[in-house]
Design a protein around this motif. Structure first.
Motif, PDB file in Angstrom:
ATOM      1  N   ASP A  33      -3.184  -2.244   8.260  1.00 53.60           N
ATOM      2  CA  ASP A  33      -2.720  -3.696   7.481  1.00 53.60           C
ATOM      3  C   ASP A  33      -1.426  -3.856   7.551  1.00 53.60           C
ATOM      4  O   ASP A  33      -1.450  -5.393   7.543  1.00 53.60           O
ATOM      5  CB  ASP A  33      -3.364  -3.325   5.784  1.00 53.60           C
ATOM      6  N   ASN A  37      -2.196  -6.673  10.373  1.00 55.38           N
ATOM      7  CA  ASN A  37      -2.928  -7.984   9.479  1.00 55.38           C
ATOM      8  C   ASN A  37      -1.907  -8.703   8.684  1.00 55.38           C
ATOM      9  O   ASN A  37      -1.710  -9.879   7.974  1.00 55.38           O
ATOM     10  CB  ASN A  37      -3.625  -7.569   8.060  1.00 55.38           C
ATOM     11  N   SER A  39      -0.915  -7.496   5.740  1.00 53.55           N
ATOM     12  CA  SER A  39      -0.873  -7.092   4.092  1.00 53.55           C
ATOM     13  C   SER A  39      -0.019  -5.860   4.081  1.00 53.55           C
ATOM     14  O   SER A  39       0.195  -5.006   4.910  1.00 53.55           O
ATOM     15  CB  SER A  39      -1.803  -6.935   3.944  1.00 53.55           C
ATOM     16  N   THR A  40       0.067  -6.333   2.159  1.00 58.29           N
ATOM     17  CA  THR A  40       1.392  -4.760   1.837  1.00 58.29           C
ATOM     18  C   THR A  40       0.118  -3.660   0.922  1.00 58.29           C
ATOM     19  O   THR A  40       0.914  -3.234   0.788  1.00 58.29           O
ATOM     20  CB  THR A  40       2.334  -5.576   1.554  1.00 58.29           C
ATOM     21  N   TYR A  44      -6.894  -5.622  -4.073  1.00 60.98           N
ATOM     22  CA  TYR A  44      -7.758  -6.929  -3.967  1.00 60.98           C
ATOM     23  C   TYR A  44      -8.574  -7.640  -5.135  1.00 60.98           C
ATOM     24  O   TYR A  44      -8.771  -7.017  -5.960  1.00 60.98           O
ATOM     25  CB  TYR A  44      -9.155  -6.759  -3.496  1.00 60.98           C
TER      26      TYR A  44
END
Length: 180
Positions: A33, A37, A39-40, A44
């Motif tokens: 991720d 992506n 993303s850290t 969600y």
């Protein structure tokens, strides 16, 4: 599988997975991720995205992670990086020593108050300092007087001396007998 040169992102994935900081080190999903992506790994928020889209992304990412981790070139690169790990006892000892000394210094001189401003007993913090010093003596194999007597000085010059006594086990002594 034939030996294929890794892309920059694949190499970054291998580096972060094998040598990266927590929580990425050893966690293929979080590392993927982060690298692929952007993303850290934050939680969600269903109010921002649709649940169906999120579920679809989760499944696609899981499949991509599995496919990537099953590649022989990725496995080989991760194994190589792990074998070159720079953290060992020789490099960790100075850091541990510094940390334990800081703990001992801070806990031996710190004065704590509760939320109403009442001064609390320093005994708990002093025991933390004694434990830190005990670990240091174990690390460096110090078995002299310091292992039996520890002096903690306060900020105003007074201090506390702890005598560490370890009873010797004897076959003669039972549970109901007193050790003299």
């Amino acid at each position: 599988m034939e030996n294929i040169k890794l892309t920059n992102l694949e190499e970054k994935f291998c580096l972060v997975f094998a040598c990266g900081p927590s929580p990425y080190n050893g966690n293929a999903r979080k590392t993927y991720d982060l690298v692929f992506n952007g993303s850290t790994g934050l939680l969600y928020d269903p109010s921002k995205d649709g649940i169906d889209e999120h579920t679809r992304n989760e499944v696609e990412t899981s499949i991509a992670v599995r496919t990537l981790m099953m590649r022989d070139d990725i496995k080989d690169r991760i194994d190589q990086l792990k074998s070159e790990n720079m953290v060992n006892a020789a490099t960790l000892r100075p850091r541990l020593t510094e940390t334990l000394l800081k703990i001992a210094d801070e806990c031996s001189t710190l004065h704590v108050t509760d939320r109403w401003g009442n001064t609390m007993s320093p005994a708990a913090l002093r025991s933390v300092a004694v434990n830190a010093i005990s670990k240091l003596t174990d690390m460096y194999g110090i078995k002299e007087d310091i292992a039996h007597k520890v002096m903690l000085e306060g900020a105003d010059g007074d201090g506390i001396t702890f005598n560490l006594i370890v009873p010797e086990a004897s076959k003669e002594n039972g549970i109901d007998k007193v050790i003299e």
